[in-house]
Write an enzyme that holds these catalytic residues in place. Sequence first.
Site, PDB file in Angstrom:
ATOM      1  N   ASP A  35       0.848  -1.192   0.000  1.00 20.36           N
ATOM      2  CA  ASP A  35       0.000   0.000   0.000  1.00 20.36           C
ATOM      3  C   ASP A  35       0.884   1.243   0.000  1.00 20.36           C
ATOM      4  O   ASP A  35       1.909   1.302   0.706  1.00 20.36           O
ATOM      5  CB  ASP A  35      -0.908  -0.010   1.235  1.00 20.36           C
ATOM      6  CG  ASP A  35      -2.064   0.977   1.106  1.00 20.36           C
ATOM      7  OD1 ASP A  35      -3.219   0.520   0.994  1.00 20.36           O
ATOM      8  OD2 ASP A  35      -1.806   2.201   1.130  1.00 20.36           O
ATOM      9  N   ILE A  36       0.492   2.242  -0.752  1.00 25.30           N
ATOM     10  CA  ILE A  36       1.296   3.460  -0.883  1.00 25.30           C
ATOM     11  C   ILE A  36       1.286   4.282   0.408  1.00 25.30           C
ATOM     12  O   ILE A  36       2.201   5.073   0.655  1.00 25.30           O
ATOM     13  CB  ILE A  36       0.793   4.280  -2.095  1.00 25.30           C
ATOM     14  CG1 ILE A  36       1.873   5.189  -2.628  1.00 25.30           C
ATOM     15  CG2 ILE A  36      -0.470   5.048  -1.770  1.00 25.30           C
ATOM     16  CD1 ILE A  36       1.580   5.773  -4.003  1.00 25.30           C
ATOM     17  N   ASN A  96     -12.804  -3.201   2.279  1.00 23.41           N
ATOM     18  CA  ASN A  96     -13.813  -2.151   2.323  1.00 23.41           C
ATOM     19  C   ASN A  96     -14.662  -2.221   1.055  1.00 23.41           C
ATOM     20  O   ASN A  96     -14.133  -2.440  -0.036  1.00 23.41           O
ATOM     21  CB  ASN A  96     -13.138  -0.776   2.422  1.00 23.41           C
ATOM     22  CG  ASN A  96     -12.304  -0.645   3.678  1.00 23.41           C
ATOM     23  OD1 ASN A  96     -12.745  -1.014   4.765  1.00 23.41           O
ATOM     24  ND2 ASN A  96     -11.085  -0.133   3.541  1.00 23.41           N
ATOM     25  N   GLU A 104     -12.273   3.298  -1.289  1.00 21.44           N
ATOM     26  CA  GLU A 104     -11.679   4.374  -2.093  1.00 21.44           C
ATOM     27  C   GLU A 104     -11.459   3.927  -3.533  1.00 21.44           C
ATOM     28  O   GLU A 104     -11.717   4.684  -4.467  1.00 21.44           O
ATOM     29  CB  GLU A 104     -10.337   4.776  -1.446  1.00 21.44           C
ATOM     30  CG  GLU A 104      -9.565   5.853  -2.157  1.00 21.44           C
ATOM     31  CD  GLU A 104      -8.140   6.002  -1.618  1.00 21.44           C
ATOM     32  OE1 GLU A 104      -7.272   6.402  -2.389  1.00 21.44           O
ATOM     33  OE2 GLU A 104      -7.913   5.688  -0.429  1.00 21.44           O
ATOM     34  N   VAL A 105     -10.957   2.724  -3.713  1.00 23.57           N
ATOM     35  CA  VAL A 105     -10.614   2.230  -5.052  1.00 23.57           C
ATOM     36  C   VAL A 105     -11.616   1.128  -5.441  1.00 23.57           C
ATOM     37  O   VAL A 105     -11.683   0.091  -4.774  1.00 23.57           O
ATOM     38  CB  VAL A 105      -9.175   1.684  -5.088  1.00 23.57           C
ATOM     39  CG1 VAL A 105      -8.837   1.193  -6.493  1.00 23.57           C
ATOM     40  CG2 VAL A 105      -8.177   2.747  -4.642  1.00 23.57           C
ATOM     41  N   HIS A 109     -10.131  -5.460  -3.416  1.00 21.47           N
ATOM     42  CA  HIS A 109      -8.803  -5.657  -2.844  1.00 21.47           C
ATOM     43  C   HIS A 109      -8.934  -6.055  -1.385  1.00 21.47           C
ATOM     44  O   HIS A 109      -9.855  -5.657  -0.682  1.00 21.47           O
ATOM     45  CB  HIS A 109      -7.927  -4.405  -2.972  1.00 21.47           C
ATOM     46  CG  HIS A 109      -8.576  -3.148  -2.471  1.00 21.47           C
ATOM     47  ND1 HIS A 109      -9.526  -2.462  -3.201  1.00 21.47           N
ATOM     48  CD2 HIS A 109      -8.422  -2.441  -1.320  1.00 21.47           C
ATOM     49  CE1 HIS A 109      -9.919  -1.399  -2.532  1.00 21.47           C
ATOM     50  NE2 HIS A 109      -9.274  -1.368  -1.371  1.00 21.47           N
TER      51      HIS A 109
HETATM   52  P1  5GP Z   1      -9.806   1.298   0.194  1.00 22.35           P
HETATM   53  O1  5GP Z   1     -10.177   2.501   1.004  1.00 22.35           O
HETATM   54  O2  5GP Z   1     -10.380   1.363  -1.193  1.00 22.35           O
HETATM   55  O3  5GP Z   1     -10.075   0.010   0.884  1.00 22.35           O
HETATM   56  O4  5GP Z   1      -8.237   1.345   0.112  1.00 22.35           O
HETATM   57  C1  5GP Z   1      -7.512   1.740  -1.016  1.00 22.35           C
HETATM   58  C2  5GP Z   1      -6.053   1.675  -0.647  1.00 22.35           C
HETATM   59  O5  5GP Z   1      -5.298   1.866  -1.813  1.00 22.35           O
HETATM   60  C3  5GP Z   1      -5.611   2.740   0.365  1.00 22.35           C
HETATM   61  O6  5GP Z   1      -5.067   2.101   1.512  1.00 22.35           O
HETATM   62  C4  5GP Z   1      -4.572   3.557  -0.410  1.00 22.35           C
HETATM   63  O7  5GP Z   1      -3.481   3.954   0.391  1.00 22.35           O
HETATM   64  C5  5GP Z   1      -4.147   2.594  -1.500  1.00 22.35           C
HETATM   65  N1  5GP Z   1      -3.712   3.231  -2.721  1.00 22.35           N
HETATM   66  C6  5GP Z   1      -4.345   4.257  -3.378  1.00 22.35           C
HETATM   67  N2  5GP Z   1      -3.666   4.575  -4.491  1.00 22.35           N
HETATM   68  C7  5GP Z   1      -2.599   3.752  -4.534  1.00 22.35           C
HETATM   69  C8  5GP Z   1      -1.530   3.596  -5.464  1.00 22.35           C
HETATM   70  O8  5GP Z   1      -1.415   4.293  -6.468  1.00 22.35           O
HETATM   71  N3  5GP Z   1      -0.607   2.628  -5.187  1.00 22.35           N
HETATM   72  C9  5GP Z   1      -0.710   1.830  -4.083  1.00 22.35           C
HETATM   73  N4  5GP Z   1       0.249   0.904  -3.913  1.00 22.35           N
HETATM   74  N5  5GP Z   1      -1.704   1.937  -3.198  1.00 22.35           N
HETATM   75  C10 5GP Z   1      -2.641   2.892  -3.425  1.00 22.35           C
END
Ligand code: 5GP
Length: 124
Positions: A35-36, A96, A104-105, A109
Amino acid sequence: MAYTYDDQNIFAKILRGEIPNDTVRETEHSLAFRDIQPQAPEHVLVIPKGAYVTADDFAARASDAEIADFWRCFATICADLGVTPDTGAGYRIISNAGHDGVQEVPHFHLHILAGRPLGRMLNS
Ligand code: 5GP
């Protein structure tokens, strides 16, 4: 209801090689990368290569081969990180989904979080 997959999401771009990632493991049907913005010393995201929006979408539509590959990929990463509970450590997995899950994405995942005591599951 069928989900609409947005192929411009950031993980779709990672899968197409348009954005770099710190790969931990790649299999036929899955990719895992760091994760970034890590929330723990170990914070790995496991994603299917197929276009699935959420965990329920993946579970409903993915093939048996994709599902087995995904979970075996997850298990191998936990073993490689040395965080399986038999080591005395442990981990947390989170996926999530949607508005209330604060996703968020919009590409399914699994977060693997480990490397320190993680506290209670929810704080609000
Ligand atoms: P969500 O809130 O969708 O469960 O989590 C999305 C995750 O993706 C977050 O923890 C965020 O830090 C990670 N993330 C967002 N953009 C990027 C990216 O460009 N590269 C990586 N490695 N992680 C990302």
